[in-house]
Design a protein around this motif. Structure first.
Motif, PDB file in Angstrom:
ATOM      1  N   GLU A   1       0.833  -1.202   0.000  1.00  6.31           N
ATOM      2  CA  GLU A   1       0.000   0.000   0.000  1.00  6.31           C
ATOM      3  C   GLU A   1       0.868   1.253   0.000  1.00  6.31           C
ATOM      4  O   GLU A   1       2.003   1.253   0.478  1.00  6.31           O
ATOM      5  N   LYS A   2       0.325   2.315  -0.560  1.00  5.53           N
ATOM      6  CA  LYS A   2       1.046   3.582  -0.532  1.00  5.53           C
ATOM      7  C   LYS A   2       1.214   4.041   0.912  1.00  5.53           C
ATOM      8  O   LYS A   2       0.295   3.945   1.718  1.00  5.53           O
ATOM      9  N   VAL A   3       2.378   4.555   1.212  1.00  7.60           N
ATOM     10  CA  VAL A   3       2.614   5.160   2.518  1.00  7.60           C
ATOM     11  C   VAL A   3       1.982   6.554   2.509  1.00  7.60           C
ATOM     12  O   VAL A   3       1.920   7.205   1.467  1.00  7.60           O
ATOM     13  N   THR A   4       1.491   6.981   3.656  1.00 12.60           N
ATOM     14  CA  THR A   4       0.872   8.305   3.737  1.00 12.60           C
ATOM     15  C   THR A   4       1.633   9.195   4.713  1.00 12.60           C
ATOM     16  O   THR A   4       1.916   8.794   5.837  1.00 12.60           O
ATOM     17  N   ILE A   5       1.965  10.381   4.243  1.00  7.50           N
ATOM     18  CA  ILE A   5       2.548  11.416   5.099  1.00  7.50           C
ATOM     19  C   ILE A   5       1.414  12.366   5.472  1.00  7.50           C
ATOM     20  O   ILE A   5       0.772  12.948   4.601  1.00  7.50           O
ATOM     21  N   TYR A   6       1.164  12.486   6.769  1.00  9.21           N
ATOM     22  CA  TYR A   6       0.087  13.354   7.247  1.00  9.21           C
ATOM     23  C   TYR A   6       0.678  14.659   7.770  1.00  9.21           C
ATOM     24  O   TYR A   6       1.592  14.651   8.599  1.00  9.21           O
ATOM     25  N   ILE A   7       0.137  15.762   7.287  1.00 12.37           N
ATOM     26  CA  ILE A   7       0.557  17.075   7.774  1.00 12.37           C
ATOM     27  C   ILE A   7      -0.625  17.715   8.495  1.00 12.37           C
ATOM     28  O   ILE A   7      -1.618  18.096   7.866  1.00 12.37           O
ATOM     29  N   PHE A   8      -0.527  17.801   9.816  1.00  7.90           N
ATOM     30  CA  PHE A   8      -1.523  18.546  10.584  1.00  7.90           C
ATOM     31  C   PHE A   8      -1.081  20.004  10.550  1.00  7.90           C
ATOM     32  O   PHE A   8       0.028  20.339  10.983  1.00  7.90           O
ATOM     33  N   ARG A   9      -1.935  20.857  10.033  1.00  5.16           N
ATOM     34  CA  ARG A   9      -1.526  22.228   9.743  1.00  5.16           C
ATOM     35  C   ARG A   9      -2.547  23.235  10.251  1.00  5.16           C
ATOM     36  O   ARG A   9      -3.672  22.881  10.629  1.00  5.16           O
ATOM     37  N   GLY A  10      -2.137  24.489  10.250  1.00  4.10           N
ATOM     38  CA  GLY A  10      -3.031  25.576  10.601  1.00  4.10           C
ATOM     39  C   GLY A  10      -3.114  26.558   9.452  1.00  4.10           C
ATOM     40  O   GLY A  10      -2.113  26.815   8.769  1.00  4.10           O
ATOM     41  N   ASP A  11      -4.290  27.088   9.219  1.00  6.37           N
ATOM     42  CA  ASP A  11      -4.481  28.054   8.141  1.00  6.37           C
ATOM     43  C   ASP A  11      -3.656  29.307   8.424  1.00  6.37           C
ATOM     44  O   ASP A  11      -3.856  29.976   9.436  1.00  6.37           O
TER      45      ASP A  11
ATOM     46  N   GLU B   1       9.565   2.996   4.631  1.00  7.19           N
ATOM     47  CA  GLU B   1       8.306   2.443   5.127  1.00  7.19           C
ATOM     48  C   GLU B   1       7.542   1.718   4.024  1.00  7.19           C
ATOM     49  O   GLU B   1       6.806   0.766   4.286  1.00  7.19           O
ATOM     50  N   TYR B   2       7.707   2.178   2.796  1.00 11.53           N
ATOM     51  CA  TYR B   2       7.056   1.511   1.664  1.00 11.53           C
ATOM     52  C   TYR B   2       7.547   0.069   1.540  1.00 11.53           C
ATOM     53  O   TYR B   2       6.808  -0.822   1.103  1.00 11.53           O
TER      54      TYR B   2
ATOM     55  N   LYS C   1       5.772  -4.273   8.023  1.00 14.53           N
ATOM     56  CA  LYS C   1       5.096  -4.015   9.295  1.00 14.53           C
ATOM     57  C   LYS C   1       4.603  -2.568   9.400  1.00 14.53           C
ATOM     58  O   LYS C   1       4.264  -2.101  10.478  1.00 14.53           O
ATOM     59  N   TYR C   2       4.573  -1.883   8.280  1.00 11.84           N
ATOM     60  CA  TYR C   2       4.122  -0.488   8.263  1.00 11.84           C
ATOM     61  C   TYR C   2       2.708  -0.372   8.825  1.00 11.84           C
ATOM     62  O   TYR C   2       1.813  -1.129   8.455  1.00 11.84           O
ATOM     63  N   LYS C   3       2.512   0.579   9.738  1.00 14.27           N
ATOM     64  CA  LYS C   3       1.200   0.808  10.341  1.00 14.27           C
ATOM     65  C   LYS C   3       0.815   2.273  10.182  1.00 14.27           C
ATOM     66  O   LYS C   3       1.577   3.162  10.552  1.00 14.27           O
TER      67      LYS C   3
END
Length: 206
Positions: free
Chosen positions: A31-41, A124-125, A129-131
């Motif tokens: 599966e594609k790995v996902t990078i999550y960016i929690f951001r503020g406007d 991670e790709y 064991k990527y979670k």
């Protein structure tokens, strides 16, 4: 002669190192790995991160994607951030807060940070064991909120992610050239008609 040979060897080693650095993993059914960016406007560092990843283009599309969550104006996204931070056992001091698998990054953002994240994403790709803990927690929150809605019949707001493209557009990094393209096509059509008319008139005169 000896210095010349040494220079050639150094150049070759430099070339080999750079070729190796550019070599990408084999594309598999992982599966594609996902990078999550929690951001503020309006957050400057958040904008830097979004712009940097957006400028990568599609080079790494087979390996990872970038998803953002705006947390300053969305309570559900803010709750998701809190739950993710609790899972990772880290205190949130600000944004951007970037999560990749079970790893997190809490400082500002620089090109060096981006390069490190790309390297980790490629690793991670290839990690069986990527979670994806953000996806897991987001689903749990959505399920709980939906269950409560069914009980109380109240309006609820689920966590809402934003694609990298949409976030880049919000930040002003995507230029909409559709109007310019239409204008150019219109001018081209007029020029073509004028030229065609000129050719027809010239032939009639001859």
């Amino acid at each position: 002669m000896k210095k010349f040979i040494i220079s050639i060897l150094l150049l070759l080693s430099f070339f080999i190192v750079n070729v190796k650095a550019e070599k990408l993993p084999e594309v598999t059914d992982h599966e594609k790995v996902t990078i999550y960016i929690f951001r503020g406007d309006g957050c400057g560092y958040c904008g830097n991160a979004i712009e940097w990843f957006y400028n990568l283009g599609d080079k790494y599309d087979d390996y990872f994607q970038v998803i953002t969550y705006e947390v300053w104006n969305n309570d559900s996204n803010a709750i998701l951030l809190e739950e993710v931070a609790a899972e990772l056992d880290v205190d949130i001091s600000g944004v951007p807060f970037i999560v990749l698998g079970d790893k997190f990054y809490v400082t500002g953002f620089s090109p060096e940070d981006g390069e490190e994240l790309v390297d980790v994403a490629l690793e991670e790709y290839q990690n069986k064991k990527y979670k994806d803990i953000v996806a897991k927690i987001s689903k749990e929150i959505s399920d709980d909120l939906t269950k409560n809605k069914n009980k109380d019949n109240e309006e609820i707001e689920l966590p809402q992610s934003t694609s990298l493209y949409a976030a880049a557009k919000d930040e002003g990094f995507v230029v909409d050239n559709s109007s310019d393209t239409a204008a150019i096509l219109g001018i081209s059509a007029v020029v073509a008609i004028v030229i065609l008319g000129f050719i027809v008139i010239t032939r009639k005169q001859n």
